[in-house]
Design a protein around this motif. Structure first.
Motif, PDB file in Angstrom:
ATOM      1  N   ILE A  67       0.838  -1.199   0.000  1.00  0.00           N
ATOM      2  CA  ILE A  67       0.000   0.000   0.000  1.00  0.00           C
ATOM      3  C   ILE A  67       0.875   1.252   0.000  1.00  0.00           C
ATOM      4  CG2 ILE A  67      -1.690   1.306   1.353  1.00  0.00           C
ATOM      5  CD1 ILE A  67      -2.794  -1.464   2.299  1.00  0.00           C
ATOM      6  N   GLU A  68       1.960   1.227   0.786  1.00  0.00           N
ATOM      7  CA  GLU A  68       2.873   2.375   0.815  1.00  0.00           C
ATOM      8  C   GLU A  68       3.581   2.554  -0.523  1.00  0.00           C
ATOM      9  OE1 GLU A  68       3.920   2.762   5.534  1.00  0.00           O
ATOM     10  OE2 GLU A  68       5.225   1.489   4.310  1.00  0.00           O
ATOM     11  N   GLU A  69       3.910   1.463  -1.203  1.00  0.00           N
ATOM     12  CA  GLU A  69       4.542   1.535  -2.527  1.00  0.00           C
ATOM     13  C   GLU A  69       3.634   2.227  -3.536  1.00  0.00           C
ATOM     14  OE1 GLU A  69       5.651  -2.417  -3.690  1.00  0.00           O
ATOM     15  OE2 GLU A  69       7.226  -2.542  -2.159  1.00  0.00           O
ATOM     16  N   MET A  70       2.326   2.149  -3.319  1.00  0.00           N
ATOM     17  CA  MET A  70       1.372   2.809  -4.217  1.00  0.00           C
ATOM     18  C   MET A  70       1.222   4.296  -3.894  1.00  0.00           C
ATOM     19  SD  MET A  70      -1.545  -0.105  -4.910  1.00  0.00           S
ATOM     20  CE  MET A  70      -2.288  -0.065  -3.324  1.00  0.00           C
ATOM     21  N   GLY A  71       1.995   4.769  -2.896  1.00  0.00           N
ATOM     22  CA  GLY A  71       2.015   6.196  -2.596  1.00  0.00           C
ATOM     23  C   GLY A  71       1.132   6.631  -1.438  1.00  0.00           C
ATOM     24  N   HIS A  72       0.604   5.689  -0.695  1.00  0.00           N
ATOM     25  CA  HIS A  72      -0.278   6.027   0.424  1.00  0.00           C
ATOM     26  C   HIS A  72       0.489   5.972   1.742  1.00  0.00           C
ATOM     27  CE1 HIS A  72      -3.537   5.678  -2.398  1.00  0.00           C
ATOM     28  NE2 HIS A  72      -3.191   4.430  -2.671  1.00  0.00           N
ATOM     29  N   GLN A  73       0.041   6.771   2.699  1.00  0.00           N
ATOM     30  CA  GLN A  73       0.617   6.731   4.042  1.00  0.00           C
ATOM     31  C   GLN A  73      -0.309   5.900   4.915  1.00  0.00           C
ATOM     32  OE1 GLN A  73       0.978  10.516   6.002  1.00  0.00           O
ATOM     33  NE2 GLN A  73       2.571   9.751   7.341  1.00  0.00           N
ATOM     34  N   VAL A  74       0.235   4.838   5.510  1.00  0.00           N
ATOM     35  CA  VAL A  74      -0.573   3.883   6.275  1.00  0.00           C
ATOM     36  C   VAL A  74      -0.441   4.148   7.770  1.00  0.00           C
ATOM     37  CG1 VAL A  74      -0.921   1.446   6.821  1.00  0.00           C
ATOM     38  CG2 VAL A  74      -0.343   2.123   4.495  1.00  0.00           C
ATOM     39  N   LYS A  75      -1.568   4.184   8.443  1.00  0.00           N
ATOM     40  CA  LYS A  75      -1.633   4.241   9.901  1.00  0.00           C
ATOM     41  C   LYS A  75      -2.317   2.959  10.351  1.00  0.00           C
ATOM     42  CE  LYS A  75      -0.186   8.491  10.123  1.00  0.00           C
ATOM     43  NZ  LYS A  75       1.091   8.861  10.666  1.00  0.00           N
ATOM     44  N   PHE A  76      -1.804   2.343  11.409  1.00  0.00           N
ATOM     45  CA  PHE A  76      -2.369   1.083  11.876  1.00  0.00           C
ATOM     46  C   PHE A  76      -2.913   1.253  13.280  1.00  0.00           C
ATOM     47  CE2 PHE A  76      -2.176  -3.127  13.849  1.00  0.00           C
ATOM     48  CZ  PHE A  76      -2.910  -3.854  12.922  1.00  0.00           C
ATOM     49  N   LEU A  77      -4.107   0.758  13.510  1.00  0.00           N
ATOM     50  CA  LEU A  77      -4.771   0.806  14.813  1.00  0.00           C
ATOM     51  C   LEU A  77      -5.174  -0.611  15.172  1.00  0.00           C
ATOM     52  CD1 LEU A  77      -5.982   2.670  17.040  1.00  0.00           C
ATOM     53  CD2 LEU A  77      -8.085   2.673  15.712  1.00  0.00           C
ATOM     54  N   GLN A  78      -4.523  -1.180  16.163  1.00  0.00           N
ATOM     55  CA  GLN A  78      -4.789  -2.567  16.532  1.00  0.00           C
ATOM     56  C   GLN A  78      -6.196  -2.745  17.109  1.00  0.00           C
ATOM     57  OE1 GLN A  78      -2.856  -5.376  16.039  1.00  0.00           O
ATOM     58  NE2 GLN A  78      -4.639  -6.457  16.750  1.00  0.00           N
ATOM     59  N   PHE A  79      -6.572  -1.880  18.056  1.00  0.00           N
ATOM     60  CA  PHE A  79      -7.862  -2.008  18.728  1.00  0.00           C
ATOM     61  C   PHE A  79      -8.677  -0.739  18.520  1.00  0.00           C
ATOM     62  CE2 PHE A  79      -4.782  -4.506  21.161  1.00  0.00           C
ATOM     63  CZ  PHE A  79      -5.327  -5.756  21.018  1.00  0.00           C
ATOM     64  N   GLU A  80      -9.931  -0.883  18.126  1.00  0.00           N
ATOM     65  CA  GLU A  80     -10.772   0.267  17.815  1.00  0.00           C
ATOM     66  C   GLU A  80     -11.012   1.195  19.012  1.00  0.00           C
ATOM     67  OE1 GLU A  80     -12.841  -2.771  16.710  1.00  0.00           O
ATOM     68  OE2 GLU A  80     -12.005  -2.805  14.707  1.00  0.00           O
ATOM     69  N   LYS A  81     -10.822   0.699  20.218  1.00  0.00           N
ATOM     70  CA  LYS A  81     -11.014   1.516  21.417  1.00  0.00           C
ATOM     71  C   LYS A  81      -9.812   2.411  21.709  1.00  0.00           C
ATOM     72  CE  LYS A  81     -14.269  -1.577  23.610  1.00  0.00           C
ATOM     73  NZ  LYS A  81     -14.587  -2.410  24.773  1.00  0.00           N
ATOM     74  N   ASP A  82      -8.666   2.165  21.044  1.00  0.00           N
ATOM     75  CA  ASP A  82      -7.474   2.975  21.237  1.00  0.00           C
ATOM     76  C   ASP A  82      -7.658   4.354  20.591  1.00  0.00           C
ATOM     77  OD1 ASP A  82      -6.331   0.834  22.522  1.00  0.00           O
ATOM     78  OD2 ASP A  82      -5.020   0.289  20.847  1.00  0.00           O
TER      79      ASP A  82
END
Length: 40
Positions: A19-34
């Motif tokens: 996804i990053e190679e396609m030019g997007h910046q990725v944010k990851f959230l493990q738990f929706e309550k965080d």
């Protein structure tokens, strides 16, 4: 474009690099309550 991936997608971390190679910046959230790792 910013993309927020959550732990609900079990294989999300496997696709972050692609996804990053396609030019997007990725944010990851493990738990929706965080706290969001970015502005909404």
């Amino acid at each position: 474009m910013n993309i927020l991936l959550t732990g609900a997608w079990k294989n999300a971390k496997e696709y972050v690099d692609k996804i990053e190679e396609m030019g997007h910046q990725v944010k990851f959230l493990q738990f929706e309550k965080d706290t969001l790792p970015c502005n909404y």
